[in-house]
Design a protein around this motif. Sequence first.
Motif, short mmCIF file in Angstrom:
data_model
loop_
_atom_site.label_atom_id
_atom_site.label_comp_id
_atom_site.label_asym_id
_atom_site.label_seq_id
_atom_site.Cartn_x
_atom_site.Cartn_y
_atom_site.Cartn_z
N SER A 369 1.02 -1.21 0.01
CA SER A 369 -0.29 -0.07 0.04
C SER A 369 0.82 1.30 -0.09
CB SER A 369 -0.92 -0.07 1.23
OG SER A 369 -1.59 1.20 1.39
N VAL A 370 1.80 1.55 0.82
CA VAL A 370 2.80 2.45 0.87
C VAL A 370 3.48 2.60 -0.42
CG1 VAL A 370 4.87 3.37 1.92
CG2 VAL A 370 3.06 2.14 3.27
N ARG A 371 4.05 1.55 -1.11
CA ARG A 371 4.61 1.60 -2.53
C ARG A 371 3.53 2.24 -3.42
NH1 ARG A 371 6.82 -2.91 -1.94
NH2 ARG A 371 5.21 -4.12 -3.18
N MET A 372 2.54 1.68 -3.49
CA MET A 372 1.70 2.11 -4.40
C MET A 372 1.10 3.66 -4.22
SD MET A 372 -1.31 -1.00 -4.49
CE MET A 372 -2.35 -0.02 -5.46
N TYR A 373 0.98 3.93 -2.82
CA TYR A 373 0.88 5.34 -2.44
C TYR A 373 2.00 6.39 -3.09
CZ TYR A 373 0.60 9.74 0.21
OH TYR A 373 0.61 10.88 0.54
N GLU A 374 3.53 5.92 -2.88
CA GLU A 374 4.63 6.32 -3.27
C GLU A 374 4.22 6.60 -4.91
OE1 GLU A 374 6.69 8.25 -1.69
OE2 GLU A 374 5.99 7.61 0.30
N GLU A 375 4.04 5.57 -5.69
CA GLU A 375 4.17 5.54 -6.88
C GLU A 375 3.11 6.57 -7.41
OE1 GLU A 375 3.56 1.48 -8.07
OE2 GLU A 375 5.59 0.91 -7.63
N SER A 376 2.02 6.60 -6.82
CA SER A 376 0.87 7.45 -7.39
C SER A 376 1.12 8.75 -7.04
CB SER A 376 -0.56 6.96 -6.47
OG SER A 376 -1.28 8.07 -6.73
N LEU A 379 3.86 10.03 -9.64
CA LEU A 379 3.01 10.11 -10.81
C LEU A 379 2.31 11.30 -11.12
CD1 LEU A 379 2.36 8.84 -13.53
CD2 LEU A 379 0.44 7.77 -12.63
N THR A 380 1.71 11.84 -9.84
CA THR A 380 0.92 13.06 -9.85
C THR A 380 1.91 14.18 -10.06
OG1 THR A 380 -0.78 12.03 -8.59
CG2 THR A 380 -0.69 14.47 -8.33
N ASN A 381 2.89 14.18 -9.17
CA ASN A 381 3.96 14.96 -9.28
C ASN A 381 4.39 15.32 -10.73
OD1 ASN A 381 3.67 15.55 -6.53
ND2 ASN A 381 5.55 14.36 -5.99
N MET A 382 4.86 14.18 -11.20
CA MET A 382 5.26 14.22 -12.80
C MET A 382 4.27 14.72 -13.93
SD MET A 382 7.12 10.46 -13.06
CE MET A 382 7.30 10.80 -14.74
N GLU A 383 2.77 14.57 -13.73
CA GLU A 383 2.04 15.15 -14.41
C GLU A 383 1.92 16.69 -13.89
OE1 GLU A 383 -1.55 12.94 -13.47
OE2 GLU A 383 -1.02 11.17 -14.69
N ALA A 384 2.02 16.84 -12.84
CA ALA A 384 2.07 18.43 -12.52
C ALA A 384 3.17 19.35 -13.03
CB ALA A 384 1.89 18.83 -11.07
N SER A 385 4.43 18.46 -12.98
CA SER A 385 5.35 19.21 -13.68
C SER A 385 5.36 19.49 -15.01
CB SER A 385 6.75 18.30 -13.17
OG SER A 385 7.92 18.83 -13.81
N SER A 386 4.72 18.35 -15.81
CA SER A 386 4.58 18.36 -17.21
C SER A 386 3.62 19.44 -17.44
CB SER A 386 4.12 16.93 -17.57
OG SER A 386 3.81 17.03 -19.11
N ASP A 387 2.51 19.50 -16.73
CA ASP A 387 1.59 20.87 -17.04
C ASP A 387 2.26 22.32 -17.15
OD1 ASP A 387 -0.30 18.81 -17.62
OD2 ASP A 387 -1.26 19.04 -15.57
N ASP A 388 3.12 22.36 -15.84
CA ASP A 388 3.73 23.53 -15.58
C ASP A 388 4.58 23.81 -16.89
OD1 ASP A 388 2.57 23.77 -13.19
OD2 ASP A 388 4.27 22.89 -12.12
#
Length: 394
Positions: A369-376, A379-388
């Motif tokens: 669960s912790v690993r999936m949370y870190e991956e999610s 992934l969210t941070n990468m998407e936010a960085s791409s949008d910026d």
Amino acid sequence: DHKSHDGKQEDDPDYSYISTGFLSVILGLGTTWLVFFFRGFKYSPFFCSDGIRTSIHDFAVTLSVVVWTLVKELIFPHVETEGLKVPDEFEPTFACCDDSCTTFFPDDCEGQAEAARTRPWLVDFGDLNGKAWVPFVAAGPAILAFALCYLDNGITWHLICHKSHNLKHGEAYNYDLCLNGFFNFVNGALGLPWLVATTVPCIIHLNALAEKDRDGNFLEVQETRLTLFFSHLMVGLSILVLNVLKLLPLPVLYGVFLFMGLSSLPNIQFWQRFLMFFQQPSKYNKTVYVEHMEKKRVHLYTVLQICFFALVFLVQNIKAVAIIFPLMTLLCIPARLFFLPRFFEGWELLLLDGEDERIEEWMEAKEQSVRMYEESKNLTNMEASSDDDDDDSN
């Protein structure tokens, strides 16, 4: 006022209960200390071989008993201490006031010089002393006694067969319970106490057959029935040396019992959690419940266990209600199933008293669960960085 002093002052004007009590304390505590001292030789640099050190470790109890018995007999022969009560002959110890053997000597016939005879070896189940209702009334306490025997056996089984002991042979719970019931019937027919699982001696026997590392972890256990067979055979043969057994001071045997209790404490989780009340939090043992639970929650669980123990102990030691002691022990099961969940989450109870396999499953699920949370999150941070980056390019 202890019963061991009754009549001693009248029989011997020089008898001193203070000297007797002081020597008894020395004998008892000295026996316990010497057992631990001898057992410490196993990993010490003393003596010239592992075989000698291991032998001293394995026979520590016997050596301590012999040493302190000699201390009593050779250094303090004039100080009287309570001895092991052993009959002069191998016979039933229930003495009768008359040939009918319905009264007990000397309690029921004060003033009578000697007993008429001892009771027969086999109990006459048809002799109800004119009270035909006795078997029906006895059924209730018998059920409680059965519950106590079953719980005692079950607790001992699970302690001995714990996964950390690395036992290879399979379990035989039902077979053991059938044998226990059969021998209890035999003991009942002879008027002897019931056979129950003696938890502490079983743990001592397990430790005696185990190979451990310096930290006390089990590496291997020599699983054999021969040790139990020969130990019980020697107990049976002890009837041939009754006069020698009379020489054993009872305080020395109390010292052995104290050792048996103290030596089993470190492996009991309740004792480990109890010691946490007096330890620095940063020095707690790195157990699964310490790492994942709040410290106050662990302490609350220990306090509730102490309350359960105090209640059972109180009932056991009040004669008027002592007969329901097995019921109080049995009630600890529904208390665990229905009462404790009101105070703790299911995962907390799992970490505190769950089986190792389920705890490992919980740990794996948590890590996943912790690993999936870190991956999610990544992934969210990468998407936010791409949008910026897209906004900046525009």
